[in-house]
Design an enzyme around this catalytic site. Structure first.
Site, PDB file in Angstrom:
ATOM      1  N   PRO A   1       0.888  -1.165  -0.062  1.00 33.82           N
ATOM      2  CA  PRO A   1       0.087  -0.036  -0.059  1.00 33.82           C
ATOM      3  C   PRO A   1       0.817   1.148   0.109  1.00 33.82           C
ATOM      4  O   PRO A   1       0.326   2.358  -0.442  1.00 33.82           O
ATOM      5  CB  PRO A   1      -0.683  -0.021   1.245  1.00 33.82           C
ATOM      6  CG  PRO A   1      -0.735  -1.701   1.684  1.00 33.82           C
ATOM      7  CD  PRO A   1       0.323  -2.045   1.317  1.00 33.82           C
TER       8      PRO A   1
ATOM      9  N   ARG B   1      -1.606  -7.309 -22.343  1.00 34.21           N
ATOM     10  CA  ARG B   1      -2.289  -6.704 -23.189  1.00 34.21           C
ATOM     11  C   ARG B   1      -1.762  -5.636 -24.283  1.00 34.21           C
ATOM     12  O   ARG B   1      -2.233  -5.137 -25.285  1.00 34.21           O
ATOM     13  CB  ARG B   1      -3.671  -6.026 -22.607  1.00 34.21           C
ATOM     14  CG  ARG B   1      -3.658  -5.096 -22.137  1.00 34.21           C
ATOM     15  CD  ARG B   1      -4.860  -4.721 -21.252  1.00 34.21           C
ATOM     16  NE  ARG B   1      -6.081  -4.888 -21.975  1.00 34.21           N
ATOM     17  CZ  ARG B   1      -6.372  -3.767 -22.798  1.00 34.21           C
ATOM     18  NH1 ARG B   1      -6.047  -2.950 -22.915  1.00 34.21           N
ATOM     19  NH2 ARG B   1      -7.778  -4.042 -23.522  1.00 34.21           N
TER      20      ARG B   1
ATOM     21  N   ASP C   1      -7.448   2.670 -26.118  1.00 36.87           N
ATOM     22  CA  ASP C   1      -8.009   2.839 -24.706  1.00 36.87           C
ATOM     23  C   ASP C   1      -7.778   4.077 -23.808  1.00 36.87           C
ATOM     24  O   ASP C   1      -6.790   4.897 -24.603  1.00 36.87           O
ATOM     25  CB  ASP C   1      -7.299   1.687 -24.025  1.00 36.87           C
ATOM     26  CG  ASP C   1      -7.736   0.429 -24.206  1.00 36.87           C
ATOM     27  OD1 ASP C   1      -8.859   0.217 -24.821  1.00 36.87           O
ATOM     28  OD2 ASP C   1      -7.171  -0.860 -24.221  1.00 36.87           O
TER      29      ASP C   1
ATOM     30  N   GLU D   1       0.857  -9.532   8.047  1.00 30.89           N
ATOM     31  CA  GLU D   1       0.898  -8.022   8.292  1.00 30.89           C
ATOM     32  C   GLU D   1       1.991  -7.301   7.303  1.00 30.89           C
ATOM     33  O   GLU D   1       2.238  -6.098   7.184  1.00 30.89           O
ATOM     34  CB  GLU D   1       1.467  -7.700   9.580  1.00 30.89           C
ATOM     35  CG  GLU D   1       0.607  -7.960  10.646  1.00 30.89           C
ATOM     36  CD  GLU D   1      -1.017  -7.287  10.435  1.00 30.89           C
ATOM     37  OE1 GLU D   1      -0.843  -5.966  10.035  1.00 30.89           O
ATOM     38  OE2 GLU D   1      -1.906  -7.927  10.520  1.00 30.89           O
TER      39      GLU D   1
HETATM   40  C1  LIG Z   1      -2.879  -7.096   4.949  1.00 34.40           C
HETATM   41  S1  LIG Z   1      -1.664  -6.659   3.800  1.00 34.40           S
HETATM   42  C2  LIG Z   1      -0.779  -5.656   4.856  1.00 34.40           C
HETATM   43  C3  LIG Z   1      -0.867  -4.268   5.131  1.00 34.40           C
HETATM   44  C4  LIG Z   1       0.011  -3.543   5.926  1.00 34.40           C
HETATM   45  N1  LIG Z   1      -0.053  -3.880   7.238  1.00 34.40           N
HETATM   46  C5  LIG Z   1      -0.510  -2.237   5.826  1.00 34.40           C
HETATM   47  O1  LIG Z   1      -1.174  -1.779   6.468  1.00 34.40           O
HETATM   48  O2  LIG Z   1       0.080  -1.429   4.963  1.00 34.40           O
HETATM   49  C6  LIG Z   1      -0.673  -8.028   3.002  1.00 34.40           C
HETATM   50  C7  LIG Z   1      -0.272  -7.734   1.752  1.00 34.40           C
HETATM   51  O3  LIG Z   1      -0.949  -7.236   0.709  1.00 34.40           O
HETATM   52  C8  LIG Z   1      -0.496  -6.496  -0.109  1.00 34.40           C
HETATM   53  N2  LIG Z   1      -1.346  -5.506  -0.198  1.00 34.40           N
HETATM   54  C9  LIG Z   1      -2.086  -4.940   0.305  1.00 34.40           C
HETATM   55  N3  LIG Z   1      -2.728  -3.852   0.056  1.00 34.40           N
HETATM   56  C10 LIG Z   1      -2.154  -3.567  -1.160  1.00 34.40           C
HETATM   57  C11 LIG Z   1      -2.320  -2.489  -2.029  1.00 34.40           C
HETATM   58  N4  LIG Z   1      -3.098  -1.409  -1.815  1.00 34.40           N
HETATM   59  N5  LIG Z   1      -1.564  -2.433  -3.123  1.00 34.40           N
HETATM   60  C12 LIG Z   1      -0.570  -3.415  -3.318  1.00 34.40           C
HETATM   61  N6  LIG Z   1      -0.256  -4.643  -2.564  1.00 34.40           N
HETATM   62  C13 LIG Z   1      -1.357  -4.734  -1.399  1.00 34.40           C
HETATM   63  C14 LIG Z   1       0.988  -6.352   0.296  1.00 34.40           C
HETATM   64  O4  LIG Z   1       1.950  -7.317  -0.598  1.00 34.40           O
HETATM   65  C15 LIG Z   1       0.871  -6.561   1.751  1.00 34.40           C
HETATM   66  O5  LIG Z   1       1.914  -6.904   2.136  1.00 34.40           O
END
Ligand SMILES: C[S@@+](CC[C@H](N)C(=O)[O-])C[C@H]1O[C@@H](n2cnc3c(N)ncnc32)[C@H](O)[C@@H]1O
Length: 251
Positions: A92, A157, A172, A119
């Site tokens: 994120p 794509r 697109d 996490e």
């Molecule tokens: C439950 S999430 C962990 C979230 C983290 N504790 C936080 O609050 O930023 C588990 C995994 O999902 C993926 N993930 C979650 N949200 C994402 C997003 N918006 N974009 C890309 N990957 C995401 C990441 O690889 C992350 O390590």
């Protein structure tokens, strides 16, 4: 181009790779996607890949060591260093996935994609090995797999010969080679659906009028929903005097 995906759930990708117009790209190896499960590189009977966070708190954290061993195996297999095949972590906090980012990847030799779970990943692994981070948006997924699929799909794509109609991705939304504007609305049969007709011009067979209508729709949509894209197109001289007349009328 080759993508090596590090994931605890490779099975999630199988229907994705076997379905839809991009399937050809994966099947032919034009976009070669391989999977690596960190569990295969973990020690002990339980092949443990996660542990409790130092400092306490909820959830588990992906351990650095199985990931490092997995990455080492991929690098050995690819015979490429990180400049050619960077390690991308989906997170994120990463750069928001966008058309320019997709284009950059689609013109590359590929990458190694790390899907986090729980996490997240031990920060020491990220600091040591990760070359870039990509986010799907300001929300939290349970894992990086959906983000990895989004990148793979968007990259596939864009590869030559993947879409049935070569020109279709050119038209697109967000295509900077064209104008970077939003795509126009689309209609198909029947001509009348639930009392709603298709715009008359689309049935006219008049190519120039249809093109003008599509352009006008694209301009109006972009002006309403994403004015910053319109300004970017203006600064690149991709908005004509005729376009400006249409935009003034729409205002
Ligand atoms: C439950 S999430 C962990 C979230 C983290 N504790 C936080 O609050 O930023 C588990 C995994 O999902 C993926 N993930 C979650 N949200 C994402 C997003 N918006 N974009 C890309 N990957 C995401 C990441 O690889 C992350 O390590």
């Amino acid at each position: 181009m080759r993508f090596d995906v590090i994931t605890l759930f490779p099975e999630l990708f199988i229907p994705f790779l076997e379905t839809g117009v991009t399937r050809r790209a994966y099947e032919s190896g034009q976009v070669d996607v391989r999977f690596w499960n960190p569990r295969d590189y973990a020690d002990g009977n339980y092949r443990r890949v996660d542990d409790r966070p130092f400092g306490g708190g909820p959830g588990m954290v992906m351990m650095a060591e199985p990931l490092a061993a997995c990455l080492k195996a991929i690098r050995l297999d690819r015979q490429q260093d990180r400049e050619v095949s960077p390690l991308i972590f989906f997170s994120p906090i990463g750069e928001r996935l966008s058309h320019p980012l997709v284009e950059r990847h689609s013109n590359s030799a590929g990458a190694i994609l790390l899907c986090g779970r729980y996490e997240g990943v031990d920060q020491r692994f990220i600091d040591t090995y990760v070359d870039g981070q990509i986010s799907l948006g300001d929300f939290v997924l349970s894992g990086g797999e959906i983000a990895a699929m989004a990148l793979l799909d968007a990259v596939a794509r864009l590869q030559p010969g993947v879409l049935n109609d070569e020109g279709s991705h050119q038209l697109d939304s967000f295509n900077p080679a064209l104008d970077g504007l939003l795509d126009c609305p689309h209609f198909t049969r029947p001509e009348l659906w639930e009392g709603l007709p298709v715009p008359e011009v689309l049935l006219s067979g008049h190519h120039a009028r249809i093109e003008r209508w599509r352009r006008d729709q694209s301009l109006a949509l972009t002006a309403n929903l994403r004015p910053e894209l319109l300004n970017a197109a203006r600064s690149e001289n991709k908005i004509t005097a005729d376009d400006e007349v249409v935009l003034k009328r729409e205002n």
